[in-house]
Design a protein around this motif. Structure first.
Motif, PDB file in Angstrom:
ATOM      1  N   PHE A 183       0.847  -1.200   0.000  1.00 39.92           N
ATOM      2  CA  PHE A 183       0.000   0.000   0.000  1.00 39.92           C
ATOM      3  C   PHE A 183       0.885   1.254   0.000  1.00 39.92           C
ATOM      4  CE2 PHE A 183      -2.668  -3.270   1.943  1.00 39.92           C
ATOM      5  CZ  PHE A 183      -3.779  -3.207   1.106  1.00 39.92           C
TER       6      PHE A 183
ATOM      7  N   ARG B 124       1.393   3.648  -2.152  1.00 37.70           N
ATOM      8  CA  ARG B 124       0.802   4.935  -2.543  1.00 37.70           C
ATOM      9  C   ARG B 124       0.025   5.545  -1.372  1.00 37.70           C
ATOM     10  NH1 ARG B 124       0.671   5.586  -8.464  1.00 37.70           N
ATOM     11  NH2 ARG B 124       1.283   3.605  -9.384  1.00 37.70           N
ATOM     12  N   LEU B 125      -0.672   4.718  -0.616  1.00 38.55           N
ATOM     13  CA  LEU B 125      -1.371   5.194   0.573  1.00 38.55           C
ATOM     14  C   LEU B 125      -0.362   5.709   1.604  1.00 38.55           C
ATOM     15  CD1 LEU B 125      -3.913   5.579   2.292  1.00 38.55           C
ATOM     16  CD2 LEU B 125      -3.675   3.192   3.011  1.00 38.55           C
TER      17      LEU B 125
ATOM     18  N   GLY C  38       4.340   4.717  -7.706  1.00 40.89           N
ATOM     19  CA  GLY C  38       4.045   3.418  -7.133  1.00 40.89           C
ATOM     20  C   GLY C  38       5.311   2.750  -6.607  1.00 40.89           C
TER      21      GLY C  38
ATOM     22  N   ARG D  97      -3.823  -0.931  -7.395  1.00 41.72           N
ATOM     23  CA  ARG D  97      -4.109   0.501  -7.341  1.00 41.72           C
ATOM     24  C   ARG D  97      -3.262   1.222  -6.299  1.00 41.72           C
ATOM     25  NH1 ARG D  97     -10.047   3.146  -7.061  1.00 41.72           N
ATOM     26  NH2 ARG D  97      -9.347   5.285  -7.065  1.00 41.72           N
ATOM     27  N   TRP D  98      -2.987   0.604  -5.167  1.00 45.59           N
ATOM     28  CA  TRP D  98      -2.268   1.286  -4.090  1.00 45.59           C
ATOM     29  C   TRP D  98      -0.778   0.951  -4.060  1.00 45.59           C
ATOM     30  CZ3 TRP D  98      -4.233   5.380  -2.012  1.00 45.59           C
ATOM     31  CH2 TRP D  98      -5.619   5.556  -2.071  1.00 45.59           C
ATOM     32  N   ASN D  99      -0.294   0.200  -5.042  1.00 49.17           N
ATOM     33  CA  ASN D  99       1.130  -0.088  -5.126  1.00 49.17           C
ATOM     34  C   ASN D  99       1.698   0.506  -6.391  1.00 49.17           C
ATOM     35  OD1 ASN D  99       1.766  -1.348  -2.738  1.00 49.17           O
ATOM     36  ND2 ASN D  99       0.903  -3.260  -3.429  1.00 49.17           N
TER      37      ASN D  99
END
Length: 133
Positions: free
Chosen positions: A67, A69-70, A119, A131-133
């Motif tokens: 995760f 990007r988060l 990413g 999506r979050w990597n």
């Protein structure tokens, strides 16, 4: 080995480890100073505990590439708060050597933004997809 993925790893580890060091210091010293700054701006002092999220949880996500990007978004928000609360008076200042007075904070902010947009890359626990990597 793809050079893009190696570059992403280097940026992730650099920003993650360096911000994490600030978080580890706060674990031992506390967030009382941040609570005071928040209160002086009319914000609830309990928000100071968000520094732990921004300087420990976010960086760990970025370092691990899970995760990421988060995690990078968390660091970005943390740095925006740090600049607004503690460094606003230095925003347009230069050091005696001609560098930007906020170059450390800027480097953390913009490196985290780079991770947010790029990413994690292939060398991560989350892999290059998602999506979050």
């Amino acid at each position: 080995m793809k050079s893009d993925d190696t570059g992403k790893l280097i940026v992730r580890l650099s920003v993650g480890i360096l911000v994490l060091m600030h978080g580890l210091f706060k674990l031992s010293s506390g967030v009382g100073g941040i609570a005071g700054m928040l209160s002086s701006h009319g914000l609830p002092s309990v928000l100071a505990y968000g520094a732990y999220v921004g300087e420990i949880v976010g960086p760990l996500l970025v370092i691990l590439g899970l995760f990421s990007r988060l995690g990078a978004l968390i660091i970005v928000v943390n740095m925006i708060f740090a600049i607004l609360l503690a460094h606003m008076g230095q925003l347009t200042s230069l050091t005696g050597q001609g560098g930007w007075a906020l170059e450390l904070q800027g480097m953390f902010l913009f490196s985290a933004l780079a991770v947010l947009f790029m990413g994690a890359g292939r060398f991560s626990l989350g892999g290059a997809s998602g999506r979050w990597n």
